[in-house]
Design an enzyme around this catalytic site. Structure first.
Site, PDB file in Angstrom:
ATOM      1  CE  LYS A 183      93.964  46.409  47.308  1.00 62.55           C
ATOM      2  NZ  LYS A 183      92.812  45.318  47.207  1.00 62.55           N
ATOM      3  CB  SER A 241      81.683  46.395  45.682  1.00 59.78           C
ATOM      4  OG  SER A 241      82.733  47.427  45.903  1.00 59.78           O
ATOM      5  NE  ARG A 242      75.387  52.588  42.686  1.00 64.82           N
ATOM      6  CZ  ARG A 242      73.665  52.019  42.382  1.00 64.82           C
ATOM      7  NH1 ARG A 242      73.098  51.031  41.949  1.00 64.82           N
ATOM      8  NH2 ARG A 242      73.694  53.660  42.043  1.00 64.82           N
ATOM      9  N   GLY A 244      82.890  50.104  46.158  1.00 65.75           N
ATOM     10  CA  GLY A 244      84.196  50.204  45.834  1.00 65.75           C
ATOM     11  C   GLY A 244      84.708  51.074  45.139  1.00 65.75           C
ATOM     12  CD  GLU A 264      82.363  44.719  35.193  1.00 64.82           C
ATOM     13  OE1 GLU A 264      81.385  44.241  36.039  1.00 64.82           O
ATOM     14  OE2 GLU A 264      82.589  43.870  34.492  1.00 64.82           O
ATOM     15  CB  CYS A 301      79.694  41.760  35.540  1.00 63.17           C
ATOM     16  SG  CYS A 301      80.789  40.463  34.883  1.00 63.17           S
ATOM     17  CD  GLU A 390      75.788  42.929  41.287  1.00 64.25           C
ATOM     18  OE1 GLU A 390      76.286  43.005  39.817  1.00 64.25           O
ATOM     19  OE2 GLU A 390      76.805  43.915  41.795  1.00 64.25           O
TER      20      GLU A 390
HETATM   21  P1  NAP Z   1      84.964  44.785  46.625  1.00 60.40           P
HETATM   22  O1  NAP Z   1      84.803  44.670  47.598  1.00 60.40           O
HETATM   23  O2  NAP Z   1      85.126  45.980  45.575  1.00 60.40           O
HETATM   24  O3  NAP Z   1      86.670  44.607  46.158  1.00 60.40           O
HETATM   25  C1  NAP Z   1      87.313  44.899  45.013  1.00 60.40           C
HETATM   26  C2  NAP Z   1      88.613  45.761  45.083  1.00 60.40           C
HETATM   27  O4  NAP Z   1      88.296  46.791  45.393  1.00 60.40           O
HETATM   28  C3  NAP Z   1      89.805  44.853  45.781  1.00 60.40           C
HETATM   29  O5  NAP Z   1      90.710  45.704  45.612  1.00 60.40           O
HETATM   30  C4  NAP Z   1      89.337  46.160  47.465  1.00 60.40           C
HETATM   31  O6  NAP Z   1      90.846  45.861  48.060  1.00 60.40           O
HETATM   32  C5  NAP Z   1      89.559  47.156  46.709  1.00 60.40           C
HETATM   33  N1  NAP Z   1      88.764  47.779  46.990  1.00 60.40           N
HETATM   34  C6  NAP Z   1      87.481  48.285  47.730  1.00 60.40           C
HETATM   35  N2  NAP Z   1      86.445  49.309  47.965  1.00 60.40           N
HETATM   36  C7  NAP Z   1      87.361  50.253  48.459  1.00 60.40           C
HETATM   37  C8  NAP Z   1      87.384  51.505  48.737  1.00 60.40           C
HETATM   38  N3  NAP Z   1      86.244  51.742  49.695  1.00 60.40           N
HETATM   39  N4  NAP Z   1      88.950  52.167  49.040  1.00 60.40           N
HETATM   40  C9  NAP Z   1      89.254  51.226  47.775  1.00 60.40           C
HETATM   41  N5  NAP Z   1      89.580  50.339  47.605  1.00 60.40           N
HETATM   42  C10 NAP Z   1      88.445  49.441  47.915  1.00 60.40           C
HETATM   43  O7  NAP Z   1      84.801  43.752  45.366  1.00 60.40           O
HETATM   44  P2  NAP Z   1      84.831  42.281  45.400  1.00 60.40           P
HETATM   45  O8  NAP Z   1      85.722  41.909  47.278  1.00 60.40           O
HETATM   46  O9  NAP Z   1      84.740  41.301  44.762  1.00 60.40           O
HETATM   47  O10 NAP Z   1      83.159  42.046  46.138  1.00 60.40           O
HETATM   48  C11 NAP Z   1      82.166  42.218  47.195  1.00 60.40           C
HETATM   49  C12 NAP Z   1      80.809  42.394  46.061  1.00 60.40           C
HETATM   50  O11 NAP Z   1      81.571  43.283  45.233  1.00 60.40           O
HETATM   51  C13 NAP Z   1      80.063  41.251  45.697  1.00 60.40           C
HETATM   52  O12 NAP Z   1      79.520  41.078  47.041  1.00 60.40           O
HETATM   53  C14 NAP Z   1      79.819  42.145  44.812  1.00 60.40           C
HETATM   54  O13 NAP Z   1      78.538  42.776  45.154  1.00 60.40           O
HETATM   55  C15 NAP Z   1      80.572  43.405  44.025  1.00 60.40           C
HETATM   56  N6  NAP Z   1      81.213  42.531  42.858  1.00 60.40           N
HETATM   57  C16 NAP Z   1      80.087  42.681  42.080  1.00 60.40           C
HETATM   58  C17 NAP Z   1      81.218  41.671  40.623  1.00 60.40           C
HETATM   59  C18 NAP Z   1      80.272  43.271  39.199  1.00 60.40           C
HETATM   60  O14 NAP Z   1      80.997  42.213  38.192  1.00 60.40           O
HETATM   61  N7  NAP Z   1      79.101  43.271  39.548  1.00 60.40           N
HETATM   62  C19 NAP Z   1      82.012  41.205  40.578  1.00 60.40           C
HETATM   63  C20 NAP Z   1      82.802  41.822  41.493  1.00 60.40           C
HETATM   64  C21 NAP Z   1      81.838  41.860  42.740  1.00 60.40           C
HETATM   65  P3  NAP Z   1      90.648  45.579  49.560  1.00 60.40           P
HETATM   66  O15 NAP Z   1      89.668  44.275  49.698  1.00 60.40           O
HETATM   67  O16 NAP Z   1      91.716  45.205  50.516  1.00 60.40           O
HETATM   68  O17 NAP Z   1      89.808  46.593  50.927  1.00 60.40           O
END
Ligand code: NAP
Length: 526
Positions: A183, A241-242, A244, A264, A301, A390
């Site tokens: 994905k 994200s946490r 997600g 992660e 991260c 975080e």
């Molecule tokens: P994200 O919102 O968690 O998205 C990552 C992937 O997971 C995307 O493909 C997203 O799809 C999918 N996803 C997210 N929520 C979902 C749900 N409820 N159901 C199904 N699929 C889901 O992460 P991001 O876009 O990279 O960044 C957002 C935040 O994540 C950042 O602001 C940061 O806080 C955190 N982050 C943390 C790390 C780390 O390593 N700790 C790394 C990156 C990001 P869609 O976008 O298509 O919904």
């Protein structure tokens, strides 16, 4: 090669009626072309193909899988500058960083190819039959690891190459013998399409089965949910994200057949400044800290987001040095408008409970992450633990601790972490020793006199840690041990030689590393 915006269902491209665009985070403008979004029909088709590819793919000689991984690396390199240019437009990451990330991506693929040839990952064990044992005979027992089945891989926003379509999770799953359905992250679909093209070219060149790889895109959480719910998916890997990660774990656990999600998610990577280190190199530590904190606009991260310092005259010098260094940091564009928004919310949370010490230089452009440094007394953090959550971006909190007991109290209250770091000098040894048991319980990687950003991809690396750093602290997503997430052990009891899998037959076993009756054997005998 021009981008088509199509998905990859197995080795073939497919367009759909639904579409979305990548956004240039520096300008906010939509980038061409329009990308097809996958719906339920595409999830269905990709999972069916992955499932049908599994038996053929897992039965292939390990050498063939190794050649496939190396061929992917070759095709990624052959794509040259246009791949990097597109990644730059979609993520705002500098070309130099992306060049390094491409080298890491290619290096990971080659490392897993070498790992396949080393054969330790098979986990071979044999306890030969003891027919005369009293009071009961022992049958012949042998063990090996087999791949779990098709794996869903979620590309990460912050590593468009090294943790995305052909990144570490994909390399580990393909090495294990698992077809993958990726994905792609919606922030960099063009980069994803380029890399998918490299995987498909390699699959065709090395004769891999149809369905060994698919790429689904879409900007909607429904896609990831449908993918993880599909009964033909047997494990998932995620970085993000946490919220997600937790949402996907919930879907996986609610399935009729629950599956593991290796997510992660979040970590503040505490760094503990011990008095000896502050006495001898406070100014240098301050410069190194701000360099690590603001690297890549803090979007790692392993970003050092929490400093725990024992009160000492050197602490003042450290703080002054950090303030001066952060004030000189020029802000840069963050990966996505959403990540920038989350960063601003995190600063509000920190600002409400801690004292602002310094900000980075002001920003003109859109979605720029301006660095920020806060400080708080240990007692305040203990009363308001949310301050230690975080803040994804270039922000950190310095916690002033009266002594070792306060440091320990905070460490014990912290959530699970990817890393924990000690900055120490010789006289700090007893203090460091007394902190280790608590730190080991909190983090996957412990560092002395280094900084957590910059994760070596090797055999001994652990990029994991207790929740919420990851969903399963028993594994790692970086390094060769990452393959373990997609394998499970099977025991063969009382099997005649001719029915045993090849690697467990006597002659083959003798050539591979294995445990014979509990004792480690290097293998290699002919
Ligand atoms: P994200 O919102 O968690 O998205 C990552 C992937 O997971 C995307 O493909 C997203 O799809 C999918 N996803 C997210 N929520 C979902 C749900 N409820 N159901 C199904 N699929 C889901 O992460 P991001 O876009 O990279 O960044 C957002 C935040 O994540 C950042 O602001 C940061 O806080 C955190 N982050 C943390 C790390 C780390 O390593 N700790 C790394 C990156 C990001 P869609 O976008 O298509 O919904």
């Amino acid at each position: 090669m021009a981008l088509s915006g199509e998905l990859f269902i197995g080795l073939k491209r497919r367009a759909t009626d639904l579409s979305f665009h990548a956004i240039d985070p520096a300008s906010g403008r939509a980038l061409a072309p329009a990308f097809s979004a996958a719906g339920t029909a595409e999830v269905e088709a990709a999972c069916a193909l992955a499932s049908s590819a599994f038996e053929t793919y897992r039965a292939m000689a390990h050498e063939r899988r190794a050649e496939f991984l190396e061929c992917i690396a070759k095709h990624i390199l052959e794509q040259g500058e246009p791949l990097l240019q597109r990644a730059h437009e979609e993520t705002a990451l500098p070309l130099a960083r992306l060049t390094g990330e491409r080298a890491r991506t290619v290096g990971q693929l080659r490392l897993f190819a070498a790992e396949l040839r080393a054969r330790d990952w098979l986990g071979l064990r044999a306890d030969p039959a003891l027919p005369l044992r009293e009071p009961a005979a022992r049958p012949d027992l042998r063990q090996r690891k087999i791949p779990v089945g098709a794996v869903a891989v979620f590309g990460a926003s912050n590593f468009p190459l090294a943790f995305s379509v052909a990144g570490g999770d994909s390399a580990a799953a393909l090495a294990a013998g698992c077809p993958i359905v990726v994905k792609g992250h919606p922030a960099h679909p063009g980069t994803g399409e380029w890399v998918a093209g490299a995987i498909v070219a390699a699959a065709l060149e090395t004769g891999m089965p149809e369905g060994v790889f698919s790429l689904l895109n879409g900007p909607d959480t429904a896609l990831g949910t449908a993918l993880i719910a599909d009964p033909r998916i047997h494990a998932a890997a995620f970085t993000g994200s946490r919220s997600g990660g937790l949402a996907l774990m919930k879907v996986a656990a609610a399935r009729p057949e629950p599956i593991p999600v290796f997510a992660e998610m979040s970590s503040v990577n505490p760094v503990i400044l011990l008095p000896g280190a502050l006495a001898t190199r406070a100014a240098g530590l301050a410069r190194e800290f701000i360099a690590s904190l603001t690297l890549g606009v803090g979007q790692f991260c392993t970003n050092p987001g929490l400093i725990l310092a024992i009160e000492h005259e050197g602490l003042g010098q450290f703080i002054e040095g950090a303030r001066a260094a952060i004030a000189a940091v020029t802000p840069a564009v963050m990966l996505t408008p959403g990540i920038h928004r989350s960063y601003l919310h995190a600063l509000e949370r920190l600002g409400a409970g801690a004292q602002l010490l310094a900000r980075g230089a002001d920003a003109d452009g859109q979605n720029c992450g301006r660095a920020a440094l806060y400080s708080v007394a240990a007692q305040s953090l203990l009363e308001n633990p949310r301050l230690a959550e975080e803040a994804f971006g270039p922000a950190a909190l310095i916690v002033r601790c009266a002594g070792l007991e306060e440091v320990l109290a905070i460490v014990r209250r912290l959530e699970g972490q990817l890393t924990a770091t000690l900055q120490m000098a010789g006289p700090d040894l007893p203090l460091a020793r007394s902190l280790l048991p608590a730190l080991e319980r909190k983090a996957g990687r412990l560092i002395v006199n280094g900084w957590p950003t910059g994760v070596e991809v090797c055999h001994a690396m652990v990029h994991g840690g207790p929740f919420p750093a990851t969903s399963d602290g028993r594994s790692t997503s970086v390094g060769t041990l990452a393959i373990e997430r997609f394998l499970r052990p099977v025991c063969y009891q009382g099997f005649p030689e001719e029915l045993l899998p090849g690697e467990l037959r006597d002659a083959e076993l003798a050539r591979s590393p294995h445990r014979l009756d509990g004792r480690q054997r290097a293998g290699g005998a002919s």
